[in-house]
Design a protein around this motif. Structure first.
Motif, short mmCIF file in Angstrom:
data_model
loop_
_atom_site.label_atom_id
_atom_site.label_comp_id
_atom_site.label_asym_id
_atom_site.label_seq_id
_atom_site.Cartn_x
_atom_site.Cartn_y
_atom_site.Cartn_z
N PHE A 40 0.84 -1.19 0.00
CA PHE A 40 0.00 0.00 0.00
C PHE A 40 0.88 1.25 0.00
CE2 PHE A 40 0.67 -1.72 4.17
CZ PHE A 40 1.06 -0.64 4.95
N PHE A 41 0.26 2.35 -0.37
CA PHE A 41 0.95 3.64 -0.40
C PHE A 41 0.63 4.37 0.90
CE2 PHE A 41 2.09 7.82 -2.07
CZ PHE A 41 3.24 7.49 -2.79
N TRP A 42 1.65 4.74 1.68
CA TRP A 42 1.45 5.41 2.97
C TRP A 42 2.64 6.30 3.25
CZ3 TRP A 42 -2.52 6.06 6.10
CH2 TRP A 42 -2.32 6.44 7.42
N GLU A 43 2.36 7.50 3.69
CA GLU A 43 3.39 8.48 4.05
C GLU A 43 4.39 8.71 2.91
OE1 GLU A 43 4.88 7.01 7.83
OE2 GLU A 43 3.18 7.93 8.89
N GLY A 44 3.83 8.81 1.70
CA GLY A 44 4.63 9.18 0.55
C GLY A 44 5.44 8.08 -0.11
N LYS A 45 5.27 6.82 0.34
CA LYS A 45 6.04 5.76 -0.31
C LYS A 45 5.28 4.43 -0.26
CE LYS A 45 8.81 4.92 3.82
NZ LYS A 45 10.13 4.80 4.37
N ILE A 46 5.71 3.50 -1.08
CA ILE A 46 5.12 2.17 -1.10
C ILE A 46 5.58 1.41 0.13
CG2 ILE A 46 5.04 -0.04 -2.33
CD1 ILE A 46 5.44 1.54 -4.93
N GLN A 47 4.61 0.84 0.83
CA GLN A 47 4.88 0.07 2.04
C GLN A 47 4.52 -1.39 1.80
OE1 GLN A 47 5.92 1.60 4.95
NE2 GLN A 47 5.78 3.66 4.10
N LYS A 48 5.15 -2.27 2.57
CA LYS A 48 4.82 -3.69 2.55
C LYS A 48 4.69 -4.12 4.00
CE LYS A 48 6.57 -8.26 1.39
NZ LYS A 48 7.73 -9.03 0.90
N SER A 49 3.65 -4.89 4.29
CA SER A 49 3.42 -5.34 5.65
C SER A 49 2.94 -6.78 5.65
CB SER A 49 2.37 -4.45 6.33
OG SER A 49 2.13 -4.86 7.65
N LYS A 50 3.43 -7.56 6.59
CA LYS A 50 2.94 -8.92 6.79
C LYS A 50 1.78 -8.81 7.78
CE LYS A 50 4.61 -13.52 7.93
NZ LYS A 50 5.78 -14.27 8.39
N GLU A 51 0.60 -9.25 7.35
CA GLU A 51 -0.60 -9.02 8.15
C GLU A 51 -1.41 -10.30 8.35
OE1 GLU A 51 -2.01 -4.55 7.38
OE2 GLU A 51 -2.46 -5.90 5.71
N TYR A 52 -2.38 -10.18 9.23
CA TYR A 52 -3.41 -11.18 9.43
C TYR A 52 -4.66 -10.68 8.72
CZ TYR A 52 -0.32 -12.67 13.18
OH TYR A 52 0.78 -13.08 13.90
N LEU A 53 -5.21 -11.48 7.84
CA LEU A 53 -6.45 -11.15 7.15
C LEU A 53 -7.61 -11.71 7.97
CD1 LEU A 53 -7.90 -10.05 4.62
CD2 LEU A 53 -7.57 -12.32 3.60
N VAL A 54 -8.62 -10.89 8.22
CA VAL A 54 -9.73 -11.28 9.08
C VAL A 54 -11.04 -11.21 8.30
CG1 VAL A 54 -10.94 -10.76 11.23
CG2 VAL A 54 -8.48 -10.32 11.07
N LEU A 55 -11.80 -12.31 8.33
CA LEU A 55 -13.10 -12.40 7.67
C LEU A 55 -14.14 -12.67 8.75
CD1 LEU A 55 -12.05 -14.68 4.68
CD2 LEU A 55 -12.23 -12.18 4.71
N ILE A 56 -15.06 -11.72 8.92
CA ILE A 56 -16.07 -11.77 9.98
C ILE A 56 -17.43 -12.07 9.35
CG2 ILE A 56 -17.19 -10.42 11.80
CD1 ILE A 56 -14.55 -8.60 11.63
N LYS A 57 -18.03 -13.20 9.72
CA LYS A 57 -19.32 -13.60 9.17
C LYS A 57 -20.43 -13.14 10.11
CE LYS A 57 -16.83 -17.40 7.31
NZ LYS A 57 -16.29 -18.67 7.72
N THR A 58 -21.35 -12.35 9.57
CA THR A 58 -22.39 -11.74 10.40
C THR A 58 -23.60 -11.38 9.55
OG1 THR A 58 -22.78 -10.07 12.11
CG2 THR A 58 -21.46 -9.39 10.19
N THR A 59 -24.48 -10.57 10.12
CA THR A 59 -25.67 -10.09 9.41
C THR A 59 -25.57 -8.57 9.23
OG1 THR A 59 -26.87 -9.89 11.49
CG2 THR A 59 -27.17 -11.93 10.24
N LYS A 60 -26.29 -8.07 8.26
CA LYS A 60 -26.27 -6.65 7.93
C LYS A 60 -26.63 -5.76 9.12
CE LYS A 60 -26.17 -3.16 4.98
NZ LYS A 60 -24.90 -2.61 4.59
N ILE A 61 -27.56 -6.21 9.94
CA ILE A 61 -28.01 -5.39 11.06
C ILE A 61 -26.89 -5.13 12.09
CG2 ILE A 61 -28.92 -7.22 12.56
CD1 ILE A 61 -31.43 -5.39 12.89
N ASN A 62 -25.90 -6.03 12.16
CA ASN A 62 -24.78 -5.87 13.10
C ASN A 62 -23.58 -5.15 12.51
OD1 ASN A 62 -26.12 -7.10 15.23
ND2 ASN A 62 -25.35 -9.13 14.72
N GLU A 63 -23.68 -4.75 11.26
CA GLU A 63 -22.54 -4.16 10.56
C GLU A 63 -21.96 -2.93 11.27
OE1 GLU A 63 -21.49 -3.13 5.93
OE2 GLU A 63 -23.50 -2.61 6.66
N LYS A 64 -22.76 -1.98 11.65
CA LYS A 64 -22.25 -0.76 12.27
C LYS A 64 -21.56 -1.06 13.61
CE LYS A 64 -23.40 3.86 13.99
NZ LYS A 64 -22.27 3.81 14.88
#
Length: 105
Positions: A40-64
Motif C-alpha cells: 500500500f501507499f502510505w506516508e509518501g512511499k510504497i509500504q509492505k506489511s505482513k498481516e493477518y487477514l480477518v473475515l467476519i461472518k455476520t448479518t447486515k443489522i450488526n454491521e455498524k
C-alpha cells in the motif's frame, strides 16, 4: 449474511476484536488468515506489511456495531474495513448462523 473484512499486523489487536465479536454474539464466525502480505501507499512511499487477514461472518443489522468495535480495538489509525455481501449461502449453514448471532440495532 455479510462478511466484514479487515487486516492488521498485530495479532493481539485482532484477537481482542475476534473475542469481543464472538463473545457478544455479533458474529457467527471469524476467520484469521496469517501470512498475508499487503502492499500500500502510505506516508509518501510504497509500504509492505505482513498481516493477518480477518473475515467476519455476520448479518447486515450488526454491521455498524462491528465497524465500531474494529475501530475501538484496531492498532491502525485508519484500518481497512469493508463489507462483502453474499448472494448465495448454503441453507443449512445460514440456519445455524442465524441461530448463533444476536441481532441488535
Amino acid at each position: 449474511m455479510i462478511i466484514i473484512k479487515t487486516s492488521s499486523d498485530n495479532y493481539d489487536s485482532i484477537e481482542k476484536i475476534c473475542k469481543n465479536l464472538i463473545g457478544k454474539k455479533l458474529a457467527v464466525c471469524v476467520n484469521v488468515i496469517p501470512n498475508c502480505h499487503s502492499y500500500f501507499f502510505w506516508e509518501g512511499k510504497i509500504q509492505k506489511s505482513k498481516e493477518y487477514l480477518v473475515l467476519i461472518k455476520t448479518t447486515k443489522i450488526n454491521e455498524k456495531k462491528i465497524y465500531d468495535m474494529i475501530k475501538k480495538y484496531h492498532n491502525y489509525d485508519i484500518p481497512e474495513i469493508s463489507t462483502l455481501k453474499l448472494d448465495n449461502i448454503d441453507k443449512s449453514y445460514m440456519k445455524w448462523a442465524l441461530g448463533e448471532i444476536i441481532e441488535n440495532d
